[in-house]
Design an enzyme around this catalytic site. Structure first.
Site, mmCIF file in Angstrom:
data_model
loop_
_atom_site.group_PDB
_atom_site.id
_atom_site.type_symbol
_atom_site.label_atom_id
_atom_site.label_comp_id
_atom_site.label_asym_id
_atom_site.label_seq_id
_atom_site.Cartn_x
_atom_site.Cartn_y
_atom_site.Cartn_z
ATOM 1 N N ASP A 29 24.832 -7.982 -12.302
ATOM 2 C CA ASP A 29 23.716 -7.248 -12.908
ATOM 3 C C ASP A 29 22.644 -7.045 -11.831
ATOM 4 O O ASP A 29 22.118 -8.008 -11.297
ATOM 5 C CB ASP A 29 23.172 -8.096 -14.083
ATOM 6 C CG ASP A 29 21.988 -7.447 -14.771
ATOM 7 O OD1 ASP A 29 21.606 -6.323 -14.400
ATOM 8 O OD2 ASP A 29 21.431 -8.092 -15.683
ATOM 9 N N ASP A 32 23.999 -0.307 -13.918
ATOM 10 C CA ASP A 32 23.751 -1.439 -13.011
ATOM 11 C C ASP A 32 24.457 -2.729 -13.404
ATOM 12 O O ASP A 32 24.069 -3.797 -12.951
ATOM 13 C CB ASP A 32 22.243 -1.663 -12.860
ATOM 14 C CG ASP A 32 21.663 -2.417 -14.028
ATOM 15 O OD1 ASP A 32 22.128 -2.212 -15.167
ATOM 16 O OD2 ASP A 32 20.753 -3.232 -13.796
ATOM 17 N N GLU A 33 25.508 -2.626 -14.225
ATOM 18 C CA GLU A 33 26.240 -3.831 -14.620
ATOM 19 C C GLU A 33 27.739 -3.588 -14.590
ATOM 20 O O GLU A 33 28.213 -2.541 -15.006
ATOM 21 C CB GLU A 33 25.888 -4.234 -16.061
ATOM 22 C CG GLU A 33 24.593 -4.994 -16.177
ATOM 23 C CD GLU A 33 24.323 -5.418 -17.613
ATOM 24 O OE1 GLU A 33 25.225 -5.997 -18.247
ATOM 25 O OE2 GLU A 33 23.205 -5.155 -18.080
HETATM 26 P P1 TMP Z 1 17.011 -3.566 -15.402
HETATM 27 O O1 TMP Z 1 15.877 -2.806 -14.828
HETATM 28 O O2 TMP Z 1 16.582 -4.589 -16.404
HETATM 29 O O3 TMP Z 1 17.881 -4.087 -14.317
HETATM 30 O O4 TMP Z 1 17.887 -2.517 -16.261
HETATM 31 C C1 TMP Z 1 18.795 -1.635 -15.638
HETATM 32 C C2 TMP Z 1 18.361 -0.196 -15.674
HETATM 33 O O5 TMP Z 1 18.582 0.403 -16.957
HETATM 34 C C3 TMP Z 1 16.885 -0.054 -15.434
HETATM 35 O O6 TMP Z 1 16.550 -0.123 -14.078
HETATM 36 C C4 TMP Z 1 16.525 1.223 -16.153
HETATM 37 C C5 TMP Z 1 17.509 1.296 -17.287
HETATM 38 N N1 TMP Z 1 16.841 0.903 -18.538
HETATM 39 C C6 TMP Z 1 16.195 1.875 -19.306
HETATM 40 O O7 TMP Z 1 16.204 3.046 -18.948
HETATM 41 N N2 TMP Z 1 15.582 1.487 -20.461
HETATM 42 C C7 TMP Z 1 15.537 0.178 -20.890
HETATM 43 O O8 TMP Z 1 14.962 -0.129 -21.951
HETATM 44 C C8 TMP Z 1 16.210 -0.826 -20.074
HETATM 45 C C9 TMP Z 1 16.187 -2.281 -20.466
HETATM 46 C C10 TMP Z 1 16.832 -0.409 -18.935
HETATM 47 CA CA CA Z 2 19.784 -5.084 -14.526
#
Ligand code: TMP
Ligand code: CA
Length: 358
Positions: free
Chosen positions: A9, A107-108
Site C-alpha cells: 500500500d 496504489d494497492e
Molecule cells: P492514500 O492516500 O490513503 O494512500 O490513498 C490512495 C489514493 O486513493 C489517494 O492518494 C487518493 C485516492 N483516494 C481518493 O481519491 N479518495 C479517498 O477518499 C481516499 C481514501 C483515497
Molecule cells: Ca495508500
C-alpha cells in the site's frame, strides 16, 4: 505449506507523487483536491501526514480543509494521469518479484510470495521491493505479510508510513485477540454500530459469536465473512490481473560448470519452456536475457534487444547462445544457475494464427 501473501500500500499516494515532482513541498502540509465543476468547491482525495496533523483528511470538503489549513499548506489539483504512470512503475517493480500480482486499486496490490524457504525469504523480498521503490521512484510504501489477504491487509496498516509488518502463522491468534473489531478491513461505521449494539467491540468478543447470529445480523455472505475474518481465516485467492511484461524460467545445474555444451542443454530446455509460455500469452518479444548465478552466488545478466520481434524458438536460442558465449569470454567463474528471460513484449493477435497456418 502455508501460503505467503503480501499487501503493498503506497503511503498518502497522490500527495507523495506531487512531493517527488516538487521536492520543495517536502515537510509542508500537502493536500490533493478533486476539483468539482462548481466554483471553489471540491473534495480532498488525500493529504500527507503534515496535513493530517492539522486534522485534514480524505473525503473532506475543500472548504473545511481550507479552514483547517495553515499558511504553509499547499493545495494541488489531482493529476490522475501522472499518478497512474507512477502506479504502473510501482507495479512493474512488484511484478518483477512475484508471478501472481493482483492490483486492487491505483496504489494497492496483493502478491503471492509462497516459496519453499518460507517467511524468511518472503520478508527479504518485501524489504527488497520497498528499497527498489524508494531508490528508483523516491516513494515509500507499507507492506503487510501473512498467510492470507485479510491478515496481509491488517498487517500493512500496523506500521504506516514506510512500514513493514509480518503476522507469522504462530502469532495470528495472539495478535487478533488484542485488536478492536474495526481493524478488520471493510468494517466501517455501519457495521460497527450494529456490533456495538450487541456489546461487541473486540475481535476476542466477536470470535465467540455463533455464525448463525452473524448471518442474522449481516446476511449470509457478510456474516460468514465476518465470522471467518474474526478468526484470521480468509480463503480468497489472489487473482492475477497484471499484463505480463516479462517472463523467465531458471534452473540450477546438476553441478557447477563453464562448459558451453552443458550450459547450452539447460538453455535449450528453459528456452522451450519460456517460448511456450509467451506463445500462450499471445505475446511477442524483442529483448532476450541470459541470467547467470555463479558459484559465488553473484548474479550476472546479459541482454540483447533486436529491432524486429523474435518469431521462432531457434532465434531465441541463437541469441541465448550468443549471450552465453559472451559471458564465458568475459568471466572466469563457474555457472551454478541459469535463467532465460524474455521481455519488451508486444501484443500480436495475428501471431498465433500465422504460426498455426504454417
Ligand atoms: P492514500 O492516500 O490513503 O494512500 O490513498 C490512495 C489514493 O486513493 C489517494 O492518494 C487518493 C485516492 N483516494 C481518493 O481519491 N479518495 C479517498 O477518499 C481516499 C481514501 C483515497
Ligand atoms: Ca495508500
Amino acid at each position: 505449506m502455508d501460503k505467503i501473501v503480501a499487501l503493498l500500500d503506497m503511503d498518502y499516494f497522490y500527495a507523495q507523487c506531487e512531493i517527488v515532482k516538487n521536492p520543495v513541498f517536502r515537510g509542508k502540509p500537502v493536500v490533493i483536491v478533486m476539483p468539482s465543476l462548481r466554483e471553489n468547491s471540491g473534495a480532498i482525495a488525500t493529504c500527507n501526514y503534515e496535513a493530517r496533523a492539522l486534522k485534514i483528511s480524505s473525503g473532506m470538503s475543500l472548504g473545511l480543509a481550507k479552514k483547517l489549513a495553515d499558511e504553509s499548506t499547499i493545495f494541488i489539483n489531482a493529476d490522475k494521469k501522472y499518478y497512474e504512470e507512477v502506479s504502473e512503475k510501482v507495479l512493474q517493480i512488484v511484478d518483477s518479484f512475484s508471478e501472481n500480482v493482483e492490483q486492487v486499486s491505483i496504489d494497492e496490490a496483493y502478491f503471492d510470495l509462497t516459496n519453499p524457504f518460507g517467511f524468511d525469504k518472503a520478508k527479504e523480498t518485501c524489504i527488497k521491493i520497498k528499497q527498489k521503490i524508494k531508490n528508483e521512484l523516491g516513494l515509500t510504501c507499507s507492506i503487510g505479510l501473512s498467510v492470507n489477504k485479510v491478515l496481509a491487509k491488517i498487517a500493512s496498516s500496523q506500521k504506516k508510513p514506510d512500514g513493514f509488518f509480518t503476522i507469522m502463522p504462530s502469532e495470528i491468534d495472539s495478535f487478533l485477540l488484542k485488536q478492536k473489531i474495526s481493524i478488520i478491513p471493510g468494517v466501517g461505521s455501519k457495521t460497527r454500530e450494529i456490533l456495538e449494539k450487541e456489546k461487541l467491540f473486540l475481535i476476542s468478543e466477536l470470535n465467540k459469536v455463533q455464525i448463525q447470529r452473524l448471518i442474522e445480523l449481516f446476511g449470509e455472505a457478510r456474516g460468514i465473512q465476518l465470522y471467518n475474518f474474526s478468526k484470521g481465516i480468509d480463503n480468497r485467492a489472489i487473482v492475477p490481473n497484471r499484463e505480463k511484461q516479462q517472463l523467465s524460467r531458471m534452473m540450477t545445474l546438476r553441478k557447477d560448470t563453464r562448459d558451453f555444451e552443458e550450459a547450452k542443454q539447460t538453455i535449450d530446455f528453459l528456452a522451450d519452456l519460456v517460448f511456450k509460455e509467451v506463445f500462450k500469452l499471445n505475446k511477442q518479444f524483442k529483448t532476450v536475457s541470459l541470467i547467470i548465478i555463479n558459484q559465488n552466488y553473484e548474479t550476472i545478466t546479459k541482454a540483447k534487444t533486436i529491432p524486429e520481434k523474435i518469431l521462432t524458438i531457434d532465434q531465441l536460442k541463437e541469441i541465448e547462445y550468443f549471450l552465453l558465449k559472451s559471458f564465458l569470454d568475459e568471466s572466469l567463474s563457474n555457472i551454478r544457475r541459469i535463467g532465460v528471460k524474455v521481455s519488451n513484449f508486444e501484443d500480436d493477435s495475428g501471431f498465433q494464427k500465422k504460426l498455426f497456418d504454417y
